[in-house]
Design a protein around this motif. Structure first.
Motif, PDB file in Angstrom:
ATOM      1  N   GLY A   9      37.656 -12.968  31.220  1.00  0.00           N
ATOM      2  CA  GLY A   9      37.609 -14.102  30.290  1.00  0.00           C
ATOM      3  C   GLY A   9      38.154 -15.346  30.947  1.00  0.00           C
ATOM      4  N   TYR A  10      38.708 -16.236  30.138  1.00  0.00           N
ATOM      5  CA  TYR A  10      39.217 -17.512  30.657  1.00  0.00           C
ATOM      6  C   TYR A  10      40.292 -17.264  31.713  1.00  0.00           C
ATOM      7  CZ  TYR A  10      36.585 -20.015  27.122  1.00  0.00           C
ATOM      8  OH  TYR A  10      35.563 -20.536  26.367  1.00  0.00           O
ATOM      9  N   VAL A  11      41.154 -16.282  31.476  1.00  0.00           N
ATOM     10  CA  VAL A  11      42.230 -16.014  32.435  1.00  0.00           C
ATOM     11  C   VAL A  11      41.734 -15.138  33.594  1.00  0.00           C
ATOM     12  CG1 VAL A  11      44.420 -14.761  32.737  1.00  0.00           C
ATOM     13  CG2 VAL A  11      44.133 -16.340  30.829  1.00  0.00           C
ATOM     14  N   ASP A  30      34.715  -5.874  33.542  1.00  0.00           N
ATOM     15  CA  ASP A  30      34.701  -6.166  32.103  1.00  0.00           C
ATOM     16  C   ASP A  30      33.802  -5.139  31.430  1.00  0.00           C
ATOM     17  OD1 ASP A  30      35.494  -9.025  30.507  1.00  0.00           O
ATOM     18  OD2 ASP A  30      34.075  -7.701  29.469  1.00  0.00           O
ATOM     19  N   LYS A  35      27.919  -9.950  30.007  1.00  0.00           N
ATOM     20  CA  LYS A  35      28.730 -10.903  30.780  1.00  0.00           C
ATOM     21  C   LYS A  35      28.636 -10.590  32.276  1.00  0.00           C
ATOM     22  CE  LYS A  35      32.695 -12.711  28.885  1.00  0.00           C
ATOM     23  NZ  LYS A  35      34.108 -12.831  28.521  1.00  0.00           N
ATOM     24  N   THR A  88      44.357 -10.554  23.687  1.00  0.00           N
ATOM     25  CA  THR A  88      45.342  -9.988  22.754  1.00  0.00           C
ATOM     26  C   THR A  88      45.355 -10.848  21.492  1.00  0.00           C
ATOM     27  OG1 THR A  88      47.036 -11.244  23.955  1.00  0.00           O
ATOM     28  CG2 THR A  88      46.853  -8.901  24.467  1.00  0.00           C
ATOM     29  N   THR A 123      48.989 -11.966  27.576  1.00  0.00           N
ATOM     30  CA  THR A 123      50.222 -12.256  26.834  1.00  0.00           C
ATOM     31  C   THR A 123      50.477 -11.102  25.871  1.00  0.00           C
ATOM     32  OG1 THR A 123      49.686 -14.608  26.992  1.00  0.00           O
ATOM     33  CG2 THR A 123      51.318 -13.967  25.335  1.00  0.00           C
ATOM     34  N   GLU A 155      43.323 -24.026  29.773  1.00  0.00           N
ATOM     35  CA  GLU A 155      41.876 -24.234  29.840  1.00  0.00           C
ATOM     36  C   GLU A 155      41.623 -25.722  30.069  1.00  0.00           C
ATOM     37  OE1 GLU A 155      40.022 -22.423  26.399  1.00  0.00           O
ATOM     38  OE2 GLU A 155      41.195 -20.613  26.749  1.00  0.00           O
ATOM     39  N   LYS A 266      48.243 -18.022  18.023  1.00  0.00           N
ATOM     40  CA  LYS A 266      48.511 -16.571  18.009  1.00  0.00           C
ATOM     41  C   LYS A 266      49.887 -16.250  18.611  1.00  0.00           C
ATOM     42  CE  LYS A 266      46.538 -14.635  22.258  1.00  0.00           C
ATOM     43  NZ  LYS A 266      47.767 -14.428  22.998  1.00  0.00           N
ATOM     44  N   ARG A 331      38.055 -21.261  19.787  1.00  0.00           N
ATOM     45  CA  ARG A 331      38.901 -20.329  19.025  1.00  0.00           C
ATOM     46  C   ARG A 331      40.014 -21.115  18.308  1.00  0.00           C
ATOM     47  NH1 ARG A 331      39.799 -15.722  23.603  1.00  0.00           N
ATOM     48  NH2 ARG A 331      39.702 -17.525  24.960  1.00  0.00           N
TER      49      ARG A 331
HETATM   50  N1  LIG Z   1      42.900 -18.615  27.526  1.00  0.00           N
HETATM   51  C1  LIG Z   1      44.006 -19.150  28.014  1.00  0.00           C
HETATM   52  O1  LIG Z   1      44.107 -20.350  28.230  1.00  0.00           O
HETATM   53  C2  LIG Z   1      45.183 -18.265  28.330  1.00  0.00           C
HETATM   54  C3  LIG Z   1      46.246 -18.796  29.081  1.00  0.00           C
HETATM   55  C4  LIG Z   1      47.325 -17.966  29.370  1.00  0.00           C
HETATM   56  C5  LIG Z   1      47.353 -16.663  28.902  1.00  0.00           C
HETATM   57  N2  LIG Z   1      46.307 -16.185  28.156  1.00  0.00           N
HETATM   58  C6  LIG Z   1      46.354 -14.796  27.718  1.00  0.00           C
HETATM   59  O2  LIG Z   1      45.516 -14.048  28.585  1.00  0.00           O
HETATM   60  C7  LIG Z   1      44.845 -13.012  27.863  1.00  0.00           C
HETATM   61  C8  LIG Z   1      43.351 -13.160  28.017  1.00  0.00           C
HETATM   62  O3  LIG Z   1      42.961 -14.346  27.393  1.00  0.00           O
HETATM   63  P1  LIG Z   1      41.500 -14.962  27.593  1.00  0.00           P
HETATM   64  O4  LIG Z   1      41.495 -16.259  26.880  1.00  0.00           O
HETATM   65  O5  LIG Z   1      41.141 -14.904  29.040  1.00  0.00           O
HETATM   66  O6  LIG Z   1      40.649 -13.869  26.785  1.00  0.00           O
HETATM   67  P2  LIG Z   1      39.057 -13.765  26.681  1.00  0.00           P
HETATM   68  O7  LIG Z   1      38.780 -13.296  25.320  1.00  0.00           O
HETATM   69  O8  LIG Z   1      38.422 -15.016  27.191  1.00  0.00           O
HETATM   70  O9  LIG Z   1      38.686 -12.609  27.719  1.00  0.00           O
HETATM   71  C9  LIG Z   1      39.028 -11.277  27.557  1.00  0.00           C
HETATM   72  C10 LIG Z   1      38.004 -10.421  28.284  1.00  0.00           C
HETATM   73  O10 LIG Z   1      38.438  -9.069  28.247  1.00  0.00           O
HETATM   74  C11 LIG Z   1      37.295  -8.248  28.085  1.00  0.00           C
HETATM   75  N3  LIG Z   1      37.703  -6.934  27.586  1.00  0.00           N
HETATM   76  C12 LIG Z   1      38.162  -6.607  26.358  1.00  0.00           C
HETATM   77  N4  LIG Z   1      38.417  -5.284  26.282  1.00  0.00           N
HETATM   78  C13 LIG Z   1      38.132  -4.774  27.504  1.00  0.00           C
HETATM   79  C14 LIG Z   1      38.195  -3.465  28.057  1.00  0.00           C
HETATM   80  N5  LIG Z   1      38.636  -2.447  27.341  1.00  0.00           N
HETATM   81  N6  LIG Z   1      37.804  -3.305  29.336  1.00  0.00           N
HETATM   82  C15 LIG Z   1      37.370  -4.349  30.078  1.00  0.00           C
HETATM   83  N7  LIG Z   1      37.284  -5.602  29.594  1.00  0.00           N
HETATM   84  C16 LIG Z   1      37.666  -5.818  28.324  1.00  0.00           C
HETATM   85  C17 LIG Z   1      36.411  -9.027  27.127  1.00  0.00           C
HETATM   86  O11 LIG Z   1      35.070  -8.605  27.196  1.00  0.00           O
HETATM   87  C18 LIG Z   1      36.609 -10.456  27.660  1.00  0.00           C
HETATM   88  O12 LIG Z   1      35.654 -10.784  28.637  1.00  0.00           O
HETATM   89  C19 LIG Z   1      45.349 -13.113  26.429  1.00  0.00           C
HETATM   90  O13 LIG Z   1      46.431 -12.246  26.249  1.00  0.00           O
HETATM   91  C20 LIG Z   1      45.806 -14.545  26.333  1.00  0.00           C
HETATM   92  O14 LIG Z   1      46.821 -14.740  25.365  1.00  0.00           O
HETATM   93  C21 LIG Z   1      45.227 -16.948  27.873  1.00  0.00           C
END
Ligand SMILES: NC(=O)c1ccc[n+]([C@@H]2O[C@H](COP(=O)([O-])OP(=O)(O)OC[C@H]3O[C@@H](n4cnc5c(N)ncnc54)[C@H](O)[C@@H]3O)[C@@H](O)[C@H]2O)c1
Length: 440
Positions: A9-11, A30, A35, A88, A123, A155, A266, A331
């Motif tokens: 995902g984004y991270v 993933d 994707k 999460t 997180t 982001e 969240k 989101r």
């Molecule tokens: N988005 C941000 O800016 C940011 C910054 C810092 C920390 N975080 C934290 O990082 C974490 C990820 O955030 P995000 O925004 O990247 O999430 P996201 O929803 O963009 O990506 C999550 C990815 O995980 C995949 N996934 C889910 N279950 C899975 C599994 N069982 N096996 C393999 N892949 C699986 C999903 O398909 C998705 O592609 C979160 O805990 C978030 O709080 C996010």
């Protein structure tokens, strides 16, 4: 080093790509087949908008340092360090839903072939990484270590943030693992920014405390802005006065329709949930969420009051759908709440966002009318509601806007424009925590 990143995902995508760019061999896993297919397709489909990311992915795939797969076993077997970067989100009970983290932990445990380091970068509530350790141990006899390494990238500037972090937080209870993590991050801290090593639980808490602190500043200034509105003060002046105190600083003091995104809302809720579970009250975190939840309604209140309580059948142009500029992430975006409320009140919406059309349509439904440009959105609309402060909205052609709008009225949810200028340009101008510029 051989690195596996689970959760693209984004991270995860930024983390994997940036580590590959540093010369590591990275495999990103993933469970979303579409994707991964898109990332492996020609031409490639990078599933998120993040400035500079597509080019970086292309470059590293081309030289063979970056791979994408749905096969967890393949990723884990060939890697020493395995990052968990799955989502999460807030669960139905208000607590962070860590089910994806544990699903991945179980999966890793089942396919481990030799010594591994498993890093929670998602997180996660305090104590989760220890439970990840227990979960993996329940699946394997192979030796492994766990580390908490929360991510602080934003982001919109994710590559820059990852590459030049203010600090790296490492929660580890084994000195060999600590050294290995230090080695991994060494190229990113050459200018002296610290790697701070602590116990695992403190690392997990540091992430929540950082996000909640930033969210608190925003909600606090929104509370002050709402008070300014009542008392005839201008929160912009107040913000400058407050922020120039070196003990306070100017960041995260901007008032508006509130914060959104996949993290602040969240993570503040998670603090409340962790407090409830631990028997500790968290009144500040509760108030931050409450203030933020009410903030979109402030602009709706202004709209209703301008139109004498009736917006039925009126069309509003909405500029900005993403929760902040330079991302396509919607989101918990305030724009979604504002649009839903306008619809509830019987109004129609014509929106424009430079990047978030697709994600917003997924969230709000394909009925959402999205214009091809900001000006197209204005054509024949009753008023403009500005929700996301993209750069291209900062200095528009006001004369053209006046021609296109039915009435020269702007509701600015981000305090982007200068009040005097709006008055000179002939607009009735509402913003947050600042006096109204009204055309007589
Ligand atoms: N988005 C941000 O800016 C940011 C910054 C810092 C920390 N975080 C934290 O990082 C974490 C990820 O955030 P995000 O925004 O990247 O999430 P996201 O929803 O963009 O990506 C999550 C990815 O995980 C995949 N996934 C889910 N279950 C899975 C599994 N069982 N096996 C393999 N892949 C699986 C999903 O398909 C998705 O592609 C979160 O805990 C978030 O709080 C996010």
């Amino acid at each position: 080093m051989r690195i596996c990143v689970v959760g693209v995902g984004y991270v995860g995508l930024v983390t994997g790509t940036c580590f590959a760019d540093l010369g590591h061999d990275v495999i990103c896993v993933d469970n979303d087949q579409e994707k991964i297919d898109g990332l492996n397709a020609t031409p490639r489909h990078v599933p998120i908008y993040e400035p500079g990311l597509s080019e970086l992915v292309d470059r590293n795939v081309k030289v063979g340092r970056l791979q994408f797969t749905t096969d967890l076993a393949q990723g884990v077997e060939q890697s020493l360090v395995n990052f968990i970067t799955v989502g999460t989100p807030t669960g139905e009970d208000g607590r962070p839903d860590t089910s994806a983290v544990f699903a991945v932990a179980r999966g890793i445990g089942q396919v481990m072939n030799d010594y591994k380091i498993i890093v929670t970068k998602s997180t996660v509530p305090v104590g989760t990484t220890e439970k990840v350790r227990d979960t993996i141990a329940g699946e394997t006899k192979t030796e492994f270590d766990v580390v908490s390494n929360p991510e602080f990238l934003k982001e919109g500037t994710a590559i820059e943030d990852f590459s030049r972090p203010d600090r790296i937080i490492i929660g580890a209870d084994d000195v060999r693992v600590e050294h290995l993590m230090r080695e991994l991050y060494a190229p990113l801290v050459r200018t002296g920014n610290p790697i701070i090593v602590m116990d695992i639980r403190s690392a997990e808490m540091t992430k929540y405390a950082s996000n909640a602190m930033l969210a608190t500043r925003i909600s606090f200034m929104n509370e002050i802005a709402n008070l300014c509105s009542r008392l005839g003060a201008d929160v912009d002046h107040v913000r400058r006065g407050v922020g120039s105190d070196s003990r306070i600083g100017g960041a995260f003091l901007f008032s508006g329709v509130g914060f959104g995104g996949s993290c602040f809302p969240k993570d503040v809720r998670a603090i409340v949930a962790m407090g409830e579970e631990a028997g500790e009250k968290t009144p500040i975190a509760c108030a931050v969420t409450e203030v933020n939840g009410n903030q979109p309604e402030r602009i709706i209140g202004k709209i209703l009051s301008h139109f004498d309580g009736d917006v039925k059948g009126k069309t509003f142009a909405v500029w900005g759908l993403a929760f902040k500029p330079k991302t396509d992430d919607v989101r918990e975006a305030p724009a979604l709440k504002i649009i839903r409320r306008l619809w509830e009140l019987g109004a129609a919406v014509r929106a424009f966002d430079p990047e978030a059309e697709e994600t917003a349509k997924k969230a709000l439904g394909s009925d959402l009318v999205v214009a091809r440009s900001g000006y197209d959105a204005l054509d024949g609309a009753e008023a403009l509601v500005l929700v996301t402060e993209w750069n291209e909205f900062r200095q528009p052609d006001f004369a053209r806007m006046k021609q296109l709008l039915k009435q020269p009225v702007i509701f600015d949810g981000r305090n982007v424009y200068d009040r005097e200028k709006m008055s000179e340009e002939g607009f009735t101008y509402y913003s947050i925590g600042r006096p109204v510029e009204r055309l007589e």
